[in-house]
Motif scaffolding. Structure first.
Motif, PDB file in Angstrom:
ATOM      1  N   GLN A 152      16.592   3.391  -1.422  1.00  9.80           N
ATOM      2  CA  GLN A 152      15.231   3.878  -1.659  1.00  9.80           C
ATOM      3  C   GLN A 152      14.243   3.183  -0.725  1.00  9.80           C
ATOM      4  N   ASP A 153      14.418   1.863  -0.533  1.00  7.70           N
ATOM      5  CA  ASP A 153      13.555   1.126   0.393  1.00  7.70           C
ATOM      6  C   ASP A 153      13.701   1.666   1.812  1.00  7.70           C
ATOM      7  N   ILE A 154      14.933   1.959   2.201  1.00 11.73           N
ATOM      8  CA  ILE A 154      15.184   2.496   3.534  1.00 11.73           C
ATOM      9  C   ILE A 154      14.482   3.842   3.694  1.00 11.73           C
ATOM     10  N   GLU A 155      14.599   4.700   2.690  1.00  9.66           N
ATOM     11  CA  GLU A 155      13.971   6.014   2.746  1.00  9.66           C
ATOM     12  C   GLU A 155      12.452   5.897   2.855  1.00  9.66           C
TER      13      GLU A 155
ATOM     14  N   ALA B 235       0.837  -1.202   0.000  1.00  6.58           N
ATOM     15  CA  ALA B 235       0.000   0.000   0.000  1.00  6.58           C
ATOM     16  C   ALA B 235       0.872   1.252   0.000  1.00  6.58           C
ATOM     17  N   SER B 236       1.939   1.231   0.792  1.00 12.82           N
ATOM     18  CA  SER B 236       2.847   2.374   0.863  1.00 12.82           C
ATOM     19  C   SER B 236       3.501   2.623  -0.490  1.00 12.82           C
ATOM     20  N   ARG B 237       3.899   1.570  -1.153  1.00 13.70           N
ATOM     21  CA  ARG B 237       4.549   1.724  -2.456  1.00 13.70           C
ATOM     22  C   ARG B 237       3.578   2.274  -3.496  1.00 13.70           C
ATOM     23  N   LEU B 238       2.328   1.849  -3.428  1.00 13.88           N
ATOM     24  CA  LEU B 238       1.338   2.376  -4.361  1.00 13.88           C
ATOM     25  C   LEU B 238       1.136   3.872  -4.132  1.00 13.88           C
ATOM     26  N   LEU B 239       0.935   4.269  -2.876  1.00 18.61           N
ATOM     27  CA  LEU B 239       0.648   5.664  -2.569  1.00 18.61           C
ATOM     28  C   LEU B 239       1.831   6.582  -2.845  1.00 18.61           C
TER      29      LEU B 239
END
Length: 277
Positions: A218-221, A18-22
């Motif tokens: 990027q994942d960490i951010e 969900a976070s990646r979509l938003l």
């Protein structure tokens, strides 16, 4: 894998998707929508909820095809109106997203033109659509999963515990005790906010120093931003915070990163967020 572990895994992965979509970019559309739908359709618990919504609670007369036709034909058209019933609303949004993916809706299409509060930037329009439409389905699924968690005692340790709920000064406080729990409500002042920002920035700076640029950074951010958003929210979702921390703990970025992350985790625990070992 027991039911509670499976539910925790489901919540964790759902929050990540969900976070990646938003946070996705307009020029990637419709791939982020497709990935999100594929994920929720592959999770048995979520798929059961979606099937129930679409099979039994789709509002009479609703057609995602007609909605998409109308919005495509109107330069500033928007989707809706949406039902105030969460299951009906979930059915509507899910079917609309499915139709948009089927139509290969690009980020510069009319489907997103009516969003973005007057901004001329395509990213703002696309983000406005995600916030106004996709977020409805995300919130309803999250609520459904958390209700299952409450009913299964997911957050009930069985022992007396102390929970500290922190919110920015001036915001409402919500205090909830379970069993023999003791609740302490405190206001998160500017000092605490500054300390949180300092710790989050410290983790990111350490990762950038030891990892350099790349997908892992990027994942960490993304996960640090999720922690920041939830901790500064009036209603922080502990599951999202724990999920983000778990992802960060699984990243082997170096000694400085580990030390900075440990300091951040200590801060979160002090402010009422239970972090699994």
């Amino acid at each position: 894998m027991n039911d509670k572990t499976n539910l925790k895994r489901c919540l964790f992965l759902f929050h990540k998707q969900a976070s990646r979509l938003l946070k996705s970019e307009f020029d990637d559309s419709p791939l982020p929508l497709k990935r999100f739908l594929e994920h929720i359709e592959a999770e048995p618990i979520i798929r059961e909820y979606i099937n129930d919504c679409t099979n039994l609670h789709t509002p009479e007369g609703f057609s995602a095809i007609s909605q998409c036709d109308e919005v495509a034909a109107d330069y500033y058209g928007t989707f809706g109106p949406f039902s105030t019933n969460s299951q009906e609303e979930s059915a509507q949004v899910y079917l609309i997203l499915k139709e948009l993916v089927a139509r290969n809706a690009q980020g510069r299409s009319n489907f997103f033109m009516g969003y973005g509060t007057g901004s001329k930037k395509w990213q703002d329009k696309y983000r406005g659509f995600l916030d106004s439409v996709a977020q409805r389905l995300i919130d309803n699924i999250d609520c459904h999963l958390n209700i299952i968690g409450i009913e299964s005692g997911l957050d009930d340790s069985g022992d007396a515990m102390t929970t500290i709920f922190n919110a920015p000064v001036g915001s409402a406080q919500v205090n909830q005790a379970t069993g023999q729990s003791v609740v302490k409500a405190t206001q998160q002042n500017g000092v605490a906010s500054q300390e949180l920002s300092k710790l989050l920035n410290g983790v990111f700076d350490a990762a950038r120093s030891e990892l350099g640029n790349g997908e892992t950074l990027q994942d960490i951010e993304e996960n640090l931003n999720s922690i920041r958003e939830q901790m500064m929210s009036n209603s922080p979702k502990r599951g999202i915070i724990r999920g983000s921390v778990s992802l960060l703990k699984n990243i082997n970025a170096g000694v400085q990163f580990s030390a900075a992350l440990a300091a951040l985790i200590e801060f979160l625990i002090e402010h009422g967020i239970t972090i699994p070992l």
